[in-house]
Design a protein around this motif. Structure first.
Motif, mmCIF file in Angstrom:
data_model
loop_
_atom_site.group_PDB
_atom_site.id
_atom_site.type_symbol
_atom_site.label_atom_id
_atom_site.label_comp_id
_atom_site.label_asym_id
_atom_site.label_seq_id
_atom_site.Cartn_x
_atom_site.Cartn_y
_atom_site.Cartn_z
ATOM 1 N N LYS A 191 0.860 -1.179 0.000
ATOM 2 C CA LYS A 191 0.000 0.000 0.000
ATOM 3 C C LYS A 191 0.896 1.228 0.000
ATOM 4 N N CYS A 192 0.589 2.155 -0.907
ATOM 5 C CA CYS A 192 1.384 3.374 -1.003
ATOM 6 C C CYS A 192 0.521 4.518 -1.520
ATOM 7 N N THR A 193 1.117 5.693 -1.582
ATOM 8 C CA THR A 193 0.398 6.865 -2.066
ATOM 9 C C THR A 193 0.678 7.062 -3.554
ATOM 10 N N ALA A 194 -0.244 7.752 -4.186
ATOM 11 C CA ALA A 194 -0.089 8.084 -5.600
ATOM 12 C C ALA A 194 -0.799 9.408 -5.860
ATOM 13 N N ILE A 195 -0.358 10.079 -6.898
ATOM 14 C CA ILE A 195 -1.052 11.282 -7.346
ATOM 15 C C ILE A 195 -1.502 11.044 -8.783
ATOM 16 N N PHE A 196 -2.458 11.854 -9.215
ATOM 17 C CA PHE A 196 -2.927 11.778 -10.592
ATOM 18 C C PHE A 196 -2.596 13.086 -11.278
ATOM 19 N N ASN A 197 -1.904 13.014 -12.402
ATOM 20 C CA ASN A 197 -1.540 14.186 -13.181
ATOM 21 C C ASN A 197 -2.604 14.385 -14.265
ATOM 22 N N TRP A 198 -3.386 15.445 -14.139
ATOM 23 C CA TRP A 198 -4.476 15.710 -15.081
ATOM 24 C C TRP A 198 -3.965 16.143 -16.452
ATOM 25 N N PHE A 199 -2.754 16.661 -16.526
ATOM 26 C CA PHE A 199 -2.227 17.135 -17.800
ATOM 27 C C PHE A 199 -1.899 15.996 -18.756
ATOM 28 N N SER A 221 -2.011 10.469 -16.135
ATOM 29 C CA SER A 221 -1.298 9.338 -15.551
ATOM 30 C C SER A 221 -1.281 9.396 -14.032
ATOM 31 N N PHE A 222 -1.332 8.217 -13.425
ATOM 32 C CA PHE A 222 -1.065 8.089 -12.000
ATOM 33 C C PHE A 222 0.442 7.968 -11.812
ATOM 34 N N TYR A 223 0.937 8.468 -10.685
ATOM 35 C CA TYR A 223 2.326 8.316 -10.286
ATOM 36 C C TYR A 223 2.322 7.723 -8.885
ATOM 37 N N ALA A 224 2.775 6.470 -8.761
ATOM 38 C CA ALA A 224 2.763 5.769 -7.481
ATOM 39 C C ALA A 224 4.161 5.788 -6.864
ATOM 40 N N ASP A 225 4.232 6.162 -5.590
ATOM 41 C CA ASP A 225 5.505 6.209 -4.866
ATOM 42 C C ASP A 225 5.587 5.011 -3.918
#
Length: 65
Positions: A42-50, A53-57
């Motif tokens: 389990k980890c955090t991710a952000i979503f880039n609207w531009f 894409s999701f970016y999972a750390d």
């Protein structure tokens, strides 16, 4: 929110794409983020609207239970 699968850029893979399961969205004032499962971690991710894409750390964004 019902969990769903998506493609994401994974930090430990130097930005290569792989499949994640999005579990939860955490809404914050400045930047929303997501709790995701990547290969049992389990980890955090952000979503880039531009670029859509999701970016999972999965290294520094790990969530310990």
């Amino acid at each position: 929110m019902k969990p769903y699968k998506a493609q994401a850029r994974i930090y430990s893979l130097d930005g290569a794409m792989d499949e994640i399961t999005v579990l939860e969205k955490v809404e914050r004032e400045r930047q929303d983020y997501y709790i995701v499962d990547y290969r049992g971690t389990k980890c955090t991710a952000i979503f880039n609207w531009f670029n859509g894409s999701f970016y999972a750390d999965d290294i520094y964004g790990r969530i310990k239970e």
